[in-house]
Design a protein around this motif. Structure first.
Motif, PDB file in Angstrom:
ATOM      1  N   ALA A 118       0.568  -1.217   0.169  1.00  0.00           N
ATOM      2  CA  ALA A 118       0.185  -0.014  -0.444  1.00  0.00           C
ATOM      3  C   ALA A 118       0.387   0.994   0.190  1.00  0.00           C
ATOM      4  CB  ALA A 118      -0.676   0.250   1.770  1.00  0.00           C
ATOM      5  N   SER A 119       1.786   2.057   0.800  1.00  0.00           N
ATOM      6  CA  SER A 119       2.403   2.188   0.623  1.00  0.00           C
ATOM      7  C   SER A 119       3.400   2.619  -0.348  1.00  0.00           C
ATOM      8  CB  SER A 119       3.951   1.921   1.457  1.00  0.00           C
ATOM      9  OG  SER A 119       5.206   3.033   2.125  1.00  0.00           O
ATOM     10  N   ILE A 120       3.989   1.502  -0.930  1.00  0.00           N
ATOM     11  CA  ILE A 120       4.535   1.558  -2.588  1.00  0.00           C
ATOM     12  C   ILE A 120       4.123   2.269  -3.531  1.00  0.00           C
ATOM     13  CG2 ILE A 120       5.519   0.387  -4.535  1.00  0.00           C
ATOM     14  CD1 ILE A 120       6.442  -1.834  -2.246  1.00  0.00           C
ATOM     15  N   ILE A 121       2.383   1.907  -3.499  1.00  0.00           N
ATOM     16  CA  ILE A 121       1.826   1.778  -4.491  1.00  0.00           C
ATOM     17  C   ILE A 121       0.821   3.047  -4.224  1.00  0.00           C
ATOM     18  CG2 ILE A 121      -1.027   2.004  -5.195  1.00  0.00           C
ATOM     19  CD1 ILE A 121      -0.599  -0.670  -4.776  1.00  0.00           C
ATOM     20  N   SER A 122       0.660   3.980  -3.185  1.00  0.00           N
ATOM     21  CA  SER A 122       1.037   5.393  -2.515  1.00  0.00           C
ATOM     22  C   SER A 122       1.533   6.316  -3.181  1.00  0.00           C
ATOM     23  CB  SER A 122       0.701   5.780  -0.916  1.00  0.00           C
ATOM     24  OG  SER A 122       0.340   7.067  -1.344  1.00  0.00           O
ATOM     25  N   LYS A 123       3.272   5.825  -2.870  1.00  0.00           N
ATOM     26  CA  LYS A 123       4.950   7.051  -3.351  1.00  0.00           C
ATOM     27  C   LYS A 123       4.381   6.334  -4.743  1.00  0.00           C
ATOM     28  CE  LYS A 123       7.138   6.517   0.355  1.00  0.00           C
ATOM     29  NZ  LYS A 123       6.308   6.034   1.792  1.00  0.00           N
ATOM     30  N   LEU A 124       4.054   6.201  -5.717  1.00  0.00           N
ATOM     31  CA  LEU A 124       4.347   5.507  -6.920  1.00  0.00           C
ATOM     32  C   LEU A 124       2.910   6.744  -7.003  1.00  0.00           C
ATOM     33  CD1 LEU A 124       4.739   1.749  -8.131  1.00  0.00           C
ATOM     34  CD2 LEU A 124       6.032   3.381  -8.101  1.00  0.00           C
ATOM     35  N   MET A 125       1.954   6.682  -7.106  1.00  0.00           N
ATOM     36  CA  MET A 125       0.832   7.972  -7.127  1.00  0.00           C
ATOM     37  C   MET A 125       1.043   9.256  -6.712  1.00  0.00           C
ATOM     38  SD  MET A 125      -1.112   5.883  -8.611  1.00  0.00           S
ATOM     39  CE  MET A 125       0.256   4.620  -9.425  1.00  0.00           C
ATOM     40  N   ASP A 126       2.171   9.570  -5.849  1.00  0.00           N
ATOM     41  CA  ASP A 126       2.364  10.673  -5.456  1.00  0.00           C
ATOM     42  C   ASP A 126       3.030  11.178  -6.869  1.00  0.00           C
ATOM     43  OD1 ASP A 126       0.996  10.388  -2.879  1.00  0.00           O
ATOM     44  OD2 ASP A 126       2.987  10.845  -2.336  1.00  0.00           O
ATOM     45  N   VAL A 127       4.426  10.314  -7.381  1.00  0.00           N
ATOM     46  CA  VAL A 127       5.247  10.165  -8.342  1.00  0.00           C
ATOM     47  C   VAL A 127       4.115  11.453  -9.847  1.00  0.00           C
ATOM     48  CG1 VAL A 127       6.888   9.596 -10.001  1.00  0.00           C
ATOM     49  CG2 VAL A 127       6.966   9.432  -7.515  1.00  0.00           C
ATOM     50  N   GLU A 128       3.184   9.822  -9.729  1.00  0.00           N
ATOM     51  CA  GLU A 128       3.128  10.341 -11.226  1.00  0.00           C
ATOM     52  C   GLU A 128       1.312  11.688 -11.068  1.00  0.00           C
ATOM     53  OE1 GLU A 128       1.571   9.020 -13.815  1.00  0.00           O
ATOM     54  OE2 GLU A 128       3.601   7.515 -13.270  1.00  0.00           O
ATOM     55  N   ARG A 129       1.224  12.249  -9.907  1.00  0.00           N
ATOM     56  CA  ARG A 129       0.682  13.782  -9.587  1.00  0.00           C
ATOM     57  C   ARG A 129       1.288  14.846  -9.391  1.00  0.00           C
ATOM     58  NH1 ARG A 129      -3.190  10.103  -5.942  1.00  0.00           N
ATOM     59  NH2 ARG A 129      -5.034   9.554  -7.279  1.00  0.00           N
ATOM     60  N   ALA A 130       2.896  14.536  -9.122  1.00  0.00           N
ATOM     61  CA  ALA A 130       3.406  15.798  -9.323  1.00  0.00           C
ATOM     62  C   ALA A 130       3.558  16.634 -10.681  1.00  0.00           C
ATOM     63  CB  ALA A 130       5.004  15.571  -9.581  1.00  0.00           C
ATOM     64  N   PRO A 131       3.114  16.115 -11.476  1.00  0.00           N
ATOM     65  CA  PRO A 131       2.467  17.368 -11.783  1.00  0.00           C
ATOM     66  C   PRO A 131       1.538  18.348 -11.750  1.00  0.00           C
ATOM     67  CG  PRO A 131       3.125  15.171 -14.025  1.00  0.00           C
ATOM     68  CD  PRO A 131       3.077  15.046 -12.095  1.00  0.00           C
ATOM     69  N   GLU A 132       0.286  17.027 -11.510  1.00  0.00           N
ATOM     70  CA  GLU A 132      -0.574  18.000 -11.398  1.00  0.00           C
ATOM     71  C   GLU A 132      -0.336  19.255  -9.943  1.00  0.00           C
ATOM     72  OE1 GLU A 132      -3.664  16.145  -9.052  1.00  0.00           O
ATOM     73  OE2 GLU A 132      -3.777  13.987 -11.135  1.00  0.00           O
ATOM     74  N   LYS A 133       0.676  18.989  -8.829  1.00  0.00           N
ATOM     75  CA  LYS A 133       1.180  20.267  -7.786  1.00  0.00           C
ATOM     76  C   LYS A 133       1.489  21.464  -8.797  1.00  0.00           C
ATOM     77  CE  LYS A 133       1.614  16.487  -4.017  1.00  0.00           C
ATOM     78  NZ  LYS A 133       2.791  16.245  -3.244  1.00  0.00           N
ATOM     79  N   VAL A 134       2.410  20.810  -9.947  1.00  0.00           N
ATOM     80  CA  VAL A 134       3.088  22.432 -10.611  1.00  0.00           C
ATOM     81  C   VAL A 134       1.493  22.821 -11.491  1.00  0.00           C
ATOM     82  CG1 VAL A 134       3.530  22.657 -12.607  1.00  0.00           C
ATOM     83  CG2 VAL A 134       4.647  20.663 -10.663  1.00  0.00           C
TER      84      VAL A 134
END
Length: 461
Positions: free
Chosen positions: A16-32
């Motif tokens: 679950a933690s691995i998936i969460s961190k992977l999703m954070d990486v994917e959402r990085a452009p959203e933050k920008v």
């Protein structure tokens, strides 16, 4: 129904933690993109605040771009018991003498008294205004009471008003017919056979209609009302007392005009202060206004500042620009100030010249060059080009709409990304869940084999 997973029960890996961190990486452009949205929204809000200030300035100038809006007159009456006097912007300054001979009165006719429930004959009666206008009023058994006659008169179209008064006697109800002008009406009830009896002119209750009679500056006049609007251009006389004389004067209301000019200065300074706040850069704190360096803001600032030095071509007086009235801008921040002494002198020396500077050519049918309009209309037209919302093509409206469109576009992009990320997350959860199931199955098989081998070894021994 969503599946329930227990992260790492078989493998010991925190999937679950691995998936969460992977999703954070994917959402990085959203933050920008969200940061860009925040910047766009701040700019849009700043433009909206400036638009509000400019709308206020435009409203002020629209109230000053015509004589009826800017010019004001004041009046003074020697004896206020004789008459009251008001003047509009079209009035001319001057002194006058007024003698009130007779006040205008409406005719009043009163009937004899009648007991409650009294009835009258049926048929038709007439109301004659003495000028050839005769109204015929029908009465039948449904309205042959005093109240019925009152209602019939009031709905007849005759220019009179009927009512009933109660005098407190044994026959208390009296019909009262009052003219709505100064004509003397003849009400003939003979067509009813038996109708109300009106008292004649010998009774104290009777009042004849009479026109107002007065003398203005030695000229005798009669009017049908005590409120006279057409004797002196732009001036309204309200006659109050018969047999009296007074003087009155009409003067330019410089106080009112001064207040309006000061209101313009205040509204202008509000807009300029708003521009300064959004465009400044603090070298000490290394911080800048939301719209620092913005070309739209510079365009608006330059336009407003240029209007301050704009001249008006073809004016009738000596004043062609604001500086001649004592209105100047501060070189450091662009705000306006008023030299009250200079403005007061201008209004005293050439009041109409000040009026023309602000209102020149407004209301005329011809199209004029920009500098041929008064200062107020020049501001009005310039600001309209900034804030026009009728077709959203004003300079500010175009920028605000563009920024809101960009914000909406980013929302769409984020939504699309979230669809993709959600699908990716679900896929990873499925894969890890399958992995956990496989590992769990292998562990079960391993435990079975270990148990079987251990049992076989014990039997052989």
């Amino acid at each position: 129904m969503s599946s329930i997973t227990f992260s790492g029960l078989a493998t010991g890996i925190d999937t679950a933690s691995i998936i969460s961190k992977l999703m954070d990486v994917e959402r990085a452009p959203e933050k920008v993109m969200q940061q860009q949205q925040s910047t766009y929204q701040s700019q849009s809000d700043a433009y909206s605040k400036l638009e509000t200030a400019l709308n206020s300035l435009q409203t002020t100038m629209q109230g000053m771009n015509s004589l009826s809006g800017l010019k004001a007159m004041t009046t003074s009456v020697g004896d206020s018991t004789v008459a009251s006097v008001t003047a509009s912007s079209t009035a001319a300054a001057g002194s006058h003498t007024l003698t009130v001979n007779t006040l205008a009165r409406s005719q009043r006719q009163v009937s004899v008294g009648y007991a409650d429930g009294a009835t009258f004959g049926t048929g038709a009666f007439t109301i004659d205004d003495g000028s050839g206008n005769v109204k015929s009023v029908n009465i039948d058994s449904s309205n042959n009471t005093l109240q019925g006659i009152v209602s019939a008169i009031n709905s007849s179209g005759a220019n009179v008003t009927a009512s009933i008064i109660n005098d407190g006697s044994s026959t208390p109800n009296r019909l009262v017919i009052t003219g709505n002008d100064t004509k003397n009406y003849t009400v003939d009830f003979s067509g009813l056979g038996t109708g109300p009896t009106l008292l004649d002119s010998s009774d104290p209750s009777y009042q004849a209609g009479v026109n107002a009679s007065f003398t203005l500056d030695g000229v005798s006049m009669t009017k049908t009302s005590n409120t006279v609007t057409d004797a002196l251009s732009g001036v309204t006389l309200n006659l109050l007392k018969e047999g009296t004389t007074t003087s009155f004067s009409v003067a330019n209301d410089t106080t009112s005009v001064t207040n309006k000019i000061n209101a313009f200065v205040t509204a202008y300074n509000t807009a300029i202060t708003q521009i300064n706040a959004q465009s400044t850069y603090n070298s000490d704190t290394k911080t800048a206004g939301v719209l620092s360096g913005d070309s739209t803001l510079r365009t608006i600032q330059n336009t407003l500042q240029n209007l301050l030095t704009s001249t008006v071509s073809g004016v009738s007086g000596p004043y062609t620009n604001l500086a001649q009235l004592g209105i100047t801008s501060d070189k450091s921040d662009g705000t306006l100030s008023v030299d009250s002494t200079k403005l007061s002198a201008a209004l005293s020396n050439n009041f109409n010249g000040v009026m023309d500077l602000f209102t020149h050519n407004v209301g005329t049918f011809a199209n004029h060059a920009t500098n041929e309009y008064g200062i107020a209309e020049q501001f009005n037209k310039a600001i309209q080009g900034m804030v026009d919302t009728a077709t959203n093509n004003g300079l500010l409206e175009t920028r605000i709409q563009g920024l809101q469109k960009s914000i909406s576009g980013i929302d769409d992009q984020i939504s699309s990304m979230e669809v993709r990320i959600s699908a990716m997350q679900l896929n990873l959860q499925t894969q890890y869940s399958n992995m956990e199931s496989i590992v769990s199955s292998l562990k079960s098989q391993g435990s079975y084999l270990t148990s079987a081998l251990s049992s076989s070894s014990s039997t052989s021994a």
